[in-house]
Design an enzyme around this catalytic site. Structure first.
Site, PDB file in Angstrom:
ATOM      1  N   TYR A   1      16.621 -31.430  25.867  1.00  0.00           N
ATOM      2  CA  TYR A   1      15.554 -30.715  25.163  1.00  0.00           C
ATOM      3  C   TYR A   1      16.113 -29.556  24.344  1.00  0.00           C
ATOM      4  O   TYR A   1      15.396 -28.975  23.523  1.00  0.00           O
ATOM      5  CB  TYR A   1      14.511 -30.178  26.157  1.00  0.00           C
ATOM      6  CG  TYR A   1      13.737 -31.236  26.906  1.00  0.00           C
ATOM      7  CD1 TYR A   1      13.826 -32.590  26.577  1.00  0.00           C
ATOM      8  CD2 TYR A   1      12.913 -30.880  27.966  1.00  0.00           C
ATOM      9  CE1 TYR A   1      13.125 -33.544  27.281  1.00  0.00           C
ATOM     10  CE2 TYR A   1      12.193 -31.833  28.681  1.00  0.00           C
ATOM     11  CZ  TYR A   1      12.306 -33.160  28.332  1.00  0.00           C
ATOM     12  OH  TYR A   1      11.608 -34.106  29.041  1.00  0.00           O
TER      13      TYR A   1
ATOM     14  N   GLY B   1       2.909 -41.997  19.211  1.00  0.00           N
ATOM     15  CA  GLY B   1       3.934 -43.001  19.455  1.00  0.00           C
ATOM     16  C   GLY B   1       5.034 -42.973  18.420  1.00  0.00           C
ATOM     17  O   GLY B   1       4.956 -42.290  17.402  1.00  0.00           O
TER      18      GLY B   1
ATOM     19  N   ARG C   1      -4.124 -22.916  26.293  1.00  0.00           N
ATOM     20  CA  ARG C   1      -4.002 -24.304  26.755  1.00  0.00           C
ATOM     21  C   ARG C   1      -3.192 -24.394  28.040  1.00  0.00           C
ATOM     22  O   ARG C   1      -3.499 -25.197  28.922  1.00  0.00           O
ATOM     23  CB  ARG C   1      -3.331 -25.146  25.664  1.00  0.00           C
ATOM     24  CG  ARG C   1      -4.149 -25.285  24.393  1.00  0.00           C
ATOM     25  CD  ARG C   1      -5.171 -26.396  24.497  1.00  0.00           C
ATOM     26  NE  ARG C   1      -5.968 -26.491  23.292  1.00  0.00           N
ATOM     27  CZ  ARG C   1      -5.614 -27.147  22.200  1.00  0.00           C
ATOM     28  NH1 ARG C   1      -4.429 -27.752  22.155  1.00  0.00           N
ATOM     29  NH2 ARG C   1      -6.417 -27.198  21.158  1.00  0.00           N
TER      30      ARG C   1
ATOM     31  N   THR D   1       8.384 -29.048  28.921  1.00  0.00           N
ATOM     32  CA  THR D   1       9.043 -28.257  27.874  1.00  0.00           C
ATOM     33  C   THR D   1       9.652 -29.115  26.771  1.00  0.00           C
ATOM     34  O   THR D   1      10.359 -28.609  25.913  1.00  0.00           O
ATOM     35  CB  THR D   1      10.136 -27.350  28.483  1.00  0.00           C
ATOM     36  OG1 THR D   1      11.127 -28.165  29.132  1.00  0.00           O
ATOM     37  CG2 THR D   1       9.535 -26.375  29.478  1.00  0.00           C
TER      38      THR D   1
ATOM     39  N   ASP E   1       9.332 -28.305  34.093  1.00  0.00           N
ATOM     40  CA  ASP E   1      10.083 -29.531  33.841  1.00  0.00           C
ATOM     41  C   ASP E   1      10.978 -29.352  32.622  1.00  0.00           C
ATOM     42  O   ASP E   1      10.491 -29.095  31.517  1.00  0.00           O
ATOM     43  CB  ASP E   1       9.128 -30.702  33.620  1.00  0.00           C
ATOM     44  CG  ASP E   1       9.871 -32.006  33.399  1.00  0.00           C
ATOM     45  OD1 ASP E   1      10.443 -32.527  34.375  1.00  0.00           O
ATOM     46  OD2 ASP E   1       9.903 -32.492  32.255  1.00  0.00           O
TER      47      ASP E   1
ATOM     48  N   HIS F   1      17.809 -39.368  33.020  1.00  0.00           N
ATOM     49  CA  HIS F   1      16.777 -39.262  31.987  1.00  0.00           C
ATOM     50  C   HIS F   1      16.339 -40.634  31.451  1.00  0.00           C
ATOM     51  O   HIS F   1      15.146 -40.884  31.289  1.00  0.00           O
ATOM     52  CB  HIS F   1      17.297 -38.394  30.837  1.00  0.00           C
ATOM     53  CG  HIS F   1      16.222 -37.768  30.020  1.00  0.00           C
ATOM     54  ND1 HIS F   1      16.371 -36.562  29.375  1.00  0.00           N
ATOM     55  CD2 HIS F   1      14.963 -38.164  29.720  1.00  0.00           C
ATOM     56  CE1 HIS F   1      15.257 -36.243  28.737  1.00  0.00           C
ATOM     57  NE2 HIS F   1      14.396 -37.216  28.923  1.00  0.00           N
TER      58      HIS F   1
ATOM     59  N   GLN G   1       9.938 -40.394  36.770  1.00  0.00           N
ATOM     60  CA  GLN G   1       9.096 -39.711  35.789  1.00  0.00           C
ATOM     61  C   GLN G   1       8.909 -40.618  34.577  1.00  0.00           C
ATOM     62  O   GLN G   1       9.873 -40.992  33.913  1.00  0.00           O
ATOM     63  CB  GLN G   1       9.740 -38.385  35.364  1.00  0.00           C
ATOM     64  CG  GLN G   1       8.819 -37.542  34.490  1.00  0.00           C
ATOM     65  CD  GLN G   1       9.482 -36.268  33.992  1.00  0.00           C
ATOM     66  OE1 GLN G   1       9.604 -36.044  32.786  1.00  0.00           O
ATOM     67  NE2 GLN G   1       9.914 -35.409  34.918  1.00  0.00           N
TER      68      GLN G   1
ATOM     69  N   LYS H   1      17.175 -32.957  33.818  1.00  0.00           N
ATOM     70  CA  LYS H   1      17.544 -34.363  33.678  1.00  0.00           C
ATOM     71  C   LYS H   1      18.953 -34.527  33.107  1.00  0.00           C
ATOM     72  O   LYS H   1      19.356 -33.797  32.206  1.00  0.00           O
ATOM     73  CB  LYS H   1      16.533 -35.084  32.771  1.00  0.00           C
ATOM     74  CG  LYS H   1      15.094 -34.900  33.210  1.00  0.00           C
ATOM     75  CD  LYS H   1      14.113 -35.539  32.248  1.00  0.00           C
ATOM     76  CE  LYS H   1      12.698 -35.086  32.557  1.00  0.00           C
ATOM     77  NZ  LYS H   1      12.437 -33.692  32.132  1.00  0.00           N
TER      78      LYS H   1
ATOM     79  N   LYS I   1       2.516 -30.499  28.359  1.00  0.00           N
ATOM     80  CA  LYS I   1       3.307 -29.568  27.566  1.00  0.00           C
ATOM     81  C   LYS I   1       2.395 -28.818  26.602  1.00  0.00           C
ATOM     82  O   LYS I   1       1.573 -29.414  25.907  1.00  0.00           O
ATOM     83  CB  LYS I   1       4.401 -30.311  26.797  1.00  0.00           C
ATOM     84  CG  LYS I   1       5.159 -29.448  25.786  1.00  0.00           C
ATOM     85  CD  LYS I   1       4.691 -29.706  24.374  1.00  0.00           C
ATOM     86  CE  LYS I   1       5.341 -28.755  23.384  1.00  0.00           C
ATOM     87  NZ  LYS I   1       4.851 -28.997  21.996  1.00  0.00           N
ATOM     88  N   SER I   2       2.504 -27.505  26.583  1.00  0.00           N
ATOM     89  CA  SER I   2       1.826 -26.691  25.584  1.00  0.00           C
ATOM     90  C   SER I   2       2.568 -25.374  25.474  1.00  0.00           C
ATOM     91  O   SER I   2       3.163 -24.899  26.434  1.00  0.00           O
ATOM     92  CB  SER I   2       0.364 -26.436  25.963  1.00  0.00           C
ATOM     93  OG  SER I   2      -0.264 -25.653  24.958  1.00  0.00           O
ATOM     94  N   THR I   3       2.537 -24.800  24.284  1.00  0.00           N
ATOM     95  CA  THR I   3       3.127 -23.473  24.091  1.00  0.00           C
ATOM     96  C   THR I   3       2.039 -22.454  23.757  1.00  0.00           C
ATOM     97  O   THR I   3       2.349 -21.306  23.456  1.00  0.00           O
ATOM     98  CB  THR I   3       4.171 -23.502  22.964  1.00  0.00           C
ATOM     99  OG1 THR I   3       3.567 -24.000  21.756  1.00  0.00           O
ATOM    100  CG2 THR I   3       5.354 -24.380  23.339  1.00  0.00           C
TER     101      THR I   3
ATOM    102  N   GLY J   1      -1.378 -38.013  26.677  1.00  0.00           N
ATOM    103  CA  GLY J   1      -1.104 -38.928  25.581  1.00  0.00           C
ATOM    104  C   GLY J   1      -0.137 -38.286  24.616  1.00  0.00           C
ATOM    105  O   GLY J   1       0.111 -37.089  24.640  1.00  0.00           O
TER     106      GLY J   1
END
Length: 325
Positions: free
Chosen positions: A55, A222, A271, A26, A50, A117, A189, A84, A265-267, A219
């Site tokens: 967040y 960065g 997906r 998330t 998660d 975290h 993690q 976390k 992670k996807s919203t 991935g």
């Protein structure tokens, strides 16, 4: 590295608890969107979510969970919920306060897993970006981690977190913990995917039966000029075509066969569903060997914790204790 051929839908942690292998990440899931993603994920079969205090979306996640409980889609005991401890709540007392805020936001009585975290103590009220005087330098990283971990152990004793662990810890920082930890972390993690295998860290964690849970298993962009999109890599496309799968599914399946849990992670509902479909095929040893040849690059380098003045870390290599960037 050999593959394990197939993988269960759960992994058993060093405390005997079973954690679902695939979880919904998330991080960076925007308000107004993350609740719908959690709802779609759980209705679609996810049993692992998660989360994190930092967040800033746990209240919406909690609302979605309560709706699912009230509608009888799942019971609380059906789900594995991770969160976390944020960096400005390190020390002997603050972890309890951070946990209570998280439990209030998620509207839960306990967490299945609670993680430190980052190994980065901050002064109260600081998150990011980097600001003057944000780092709590009253004690060393080693001293801070000891105090914080001892508080985490008390949280585990209380039952408000069934398992405890860490996130973004190097092998060196884990080794330091082993000098005083009464409870070995169940999980570390960290970023892990075919372009960042975490070979050195993985080898150390295996000696202490600490599970590697992979964030950014597809991935990520960065923070230090890294502009590589793992899912556009021709090798993942080639392997995906062989199995009738997407590059994302190939990357996730690689992680599962490496023994990781994975937290894509996807919203987007399509997906979210697609990312869960990684248990009904296996990559061959040849495919795993080909993926092992990919150039290694840490995408999330943690440079937001690097500063010449004030920070514990003067360069990114210091944060990761020489495990590469």
């Amino acid at each position: 590295m050999a593959s394990n051929g197939s993988a269960s839908s759960h992994i058993t942690l060093n405390n005997g608890r079973q954690m679902p292998v695939v979880g919904l990440g998330t991080w960076q899931a925007a308000p107004g969107v993350v609740g719908a993603a959690v709802d779609a994920a759980v209705r679609g079969g996810y049993r692992h979510i998660d989360c994190a205090y930092a967040y800033f979306n746990e209240k919406e996640v909690g609302d979605a969970l309560q709706k699912l409980f009230k509608e009888g889609v799942v019971k609380r005991e059906d789900l594995w919920i991770t969160s976390k401890l944020w960096n400005d709540h390190h020390g002997p007392e603050e972890p309890f306060k951070c946990l209570e805020t998280t439990l209030t936001n998620l509207q839960l009585e306990y967490l299945d897993l609670y993680l430190i975290h980052w190994p980065v103590p901050l002064n109260k009220g600081y998150t990011w970006p980097l600001q003057p005087h944000m780092f709590d330098t009253t004690r060393s990283i080693k001293e801070d981690t000891k105090e914080t971990w001892q508080a985490m152990e008390k949280i585990a004793e209380s039952g408000k977190a069934r398992s405890i662990g860490v996130s973004n810890f190097s092998a060196k920082k884990l080794e330091d913990m082993m000098e005083y930890a009464k409870v070995v972390p169940a999980v570390n993690q960290v970023e892990c995917h075919p372009m960042w295998r975490q070979d050195k860290l993985r080898a150390y964690m295996k000696t202490h039966n600490i599970h590697l849970s992979a964030y950014s298993p597809l991935g990520t962009w960065g923070t230090s000029g890294v502009k590589i999109n793992l899912l556009d890599h021709p090798l993942l496309t080639k392997i995906g075509e062989k199995y009738g799968r997407t590059p994302a599914q190939v990357s996730l399946r690689w992680g599962v066969q490496m023994g990781n849990s994975v937290l894509p992670k996807s919203t987007k509902a399509e997906r979210v569903k697609e990312n869960l479909q990684v248990s009904d095929f296996s990559l061959s040893d040849e495919d795993m060997s080909e993926l092992e040849k990919l150039e290694q690059t840490r995408f999330l380098q943690g440079t937001f914790w690097v500063n010449d003045s004030g920070s514990f870390y003067k360069k990114a290599e210091d944060l990761w204790d020489g495990e590469g960037i």
